[in-house]
Design a protein around this motif. Structure first.
Motif, PDB file in Angstrom:
ATOM      1  N   VAL A  19      -0.948   0.077 -10.012  1.00 17.18           N
ATOM      2  CA  VAL A  19      -0.060  -0.427  -8.949  1.00 17.18           C
ATOM      3  C   VAL A  19      -1.282  -0.712  -7.158  1.00 17.18           C
ATOM      4  N   GLN A  26       6.325   2.530  -3.964  1.00 16.13           N
ATOM      5  CA  GLN A  26       5.502   1.477  -4.623  1.00 16.13           C
ATOM      6  C   GLN A  26       4.764   2.382  -6.184  1.00 16.13           C
ATOM      7  N   ARG A  29       7.944   3.565  -7.773  1.00 15.44           N
ATOM      8  CA  ARG A  29       7.977   2.002  -9.248  1.00 15.44           C
ATOM      9  C   ARG A  29       7.341   1.887 -10.328  1.00 15.44           C
TER      10      ARG A  29
END
Length: 229
Positions: A19, A26, A29
């Motif tokens: 990421v 994030q 995720r």
């Protein structure tokens, strides 16, 4: 944060192949969608160090991505652990580093939420870190025996000097802990690659806390599916 060797004053934002952000949502995720993880360990370093509280972000991670979560937020008392359970976290990690006394541990392990407690045996250079005088400075196996006497059934071995270093877990120590009658033993610190996961699986480890090997790409989704530890 990129934790390295327990030196919290020098922790830096993570750089990850998964990421392009160090935002916790994030990162979570990416763990859910790119690595198919359903169980997440989270440490609120601000709470552990007494300088803040990131429980709102942790609750949002759980609600948004439907993780089962074990959370270390510096809990030291029964009230602290109950508060975290009421926030919806599946397991509360009780770190020896922040535990103040065996009386506090007894009150927690005698309570109705005892099955939701995982104790983190926080170790640095083969000595237990703790505010509790009976635990502080003990060799890890001695500390584990004492914790078991106080009805601890789930244990994380967190070797802080190995965290973020990719130097490998302490297999000999983990083998000793896995022979003890805990319900579950988790390994934290130093995991490098798939070979380490296979070696830990042979010890019948219950789970592994991994971050750096995932963020650097040394462990992949394929590896995690193959080993299933």
């Amino acid at each position: 944060m990129h934790a390295v060797a327990g030196d919290r004053q020098h922790y830096k934002p993570i750089k990850s192949t998964l990421v392009d952000s160090c935002d916790p949502l994030q990162v979570a995720r990416a763990f859910r969608e790119k690595l198919a993880r359903t169980f997440l360990y989270a440490a609120d370093l601000d709470a552990i160090m007494g300088s803040g509280d990131n429980s709102r972000v942790l609750r949002e991670i759980k609600q948004r991505f439907n993780f089962r979560m074990m959370v270390d937020a510096g809990a030291a008392t029964l009230d602290d652990t109950i508060k975290l359970v009421k926030q919806g976290f599946d397991y509360v990690v009780l770190g020896t580093e922040t535990l103040r006394s065996l009386d506090a541990l007894k009150s927690i392990m005698d309570s109705p939420i005892r099955e939701r407690i995982i104790v983190s045996l926080d170790v640095k250079f083969q000595r237990t870190l703790s505010r509790c005088v009976e635990l502080s400075g003990l060799e890890p196996v001695e500390a584990a025996n004492l914790l078991y006497e106080y009805s601890v059934k789930r244990l994380i071995l967190l070797e802080l000097e190995r965290v973020g270093t990719l130097k490998g877990p302490n297999f000999k120590l983990l083998e000793k802990l896995c022979r003890m009658p805990f319900y579950e033993v988790f390994a934290g610190g130093g995991v490098r690659d798939r070979d380490d996961l296979w070696a830990l699986k042979k010890l019948n480890i219950s789970g592994v806390l991994v971050a750096s090997a995932l963020h650097t790409g040394r462990l992949t989704l394929r590896d995690l599916i193959e080993v299933e530890v």
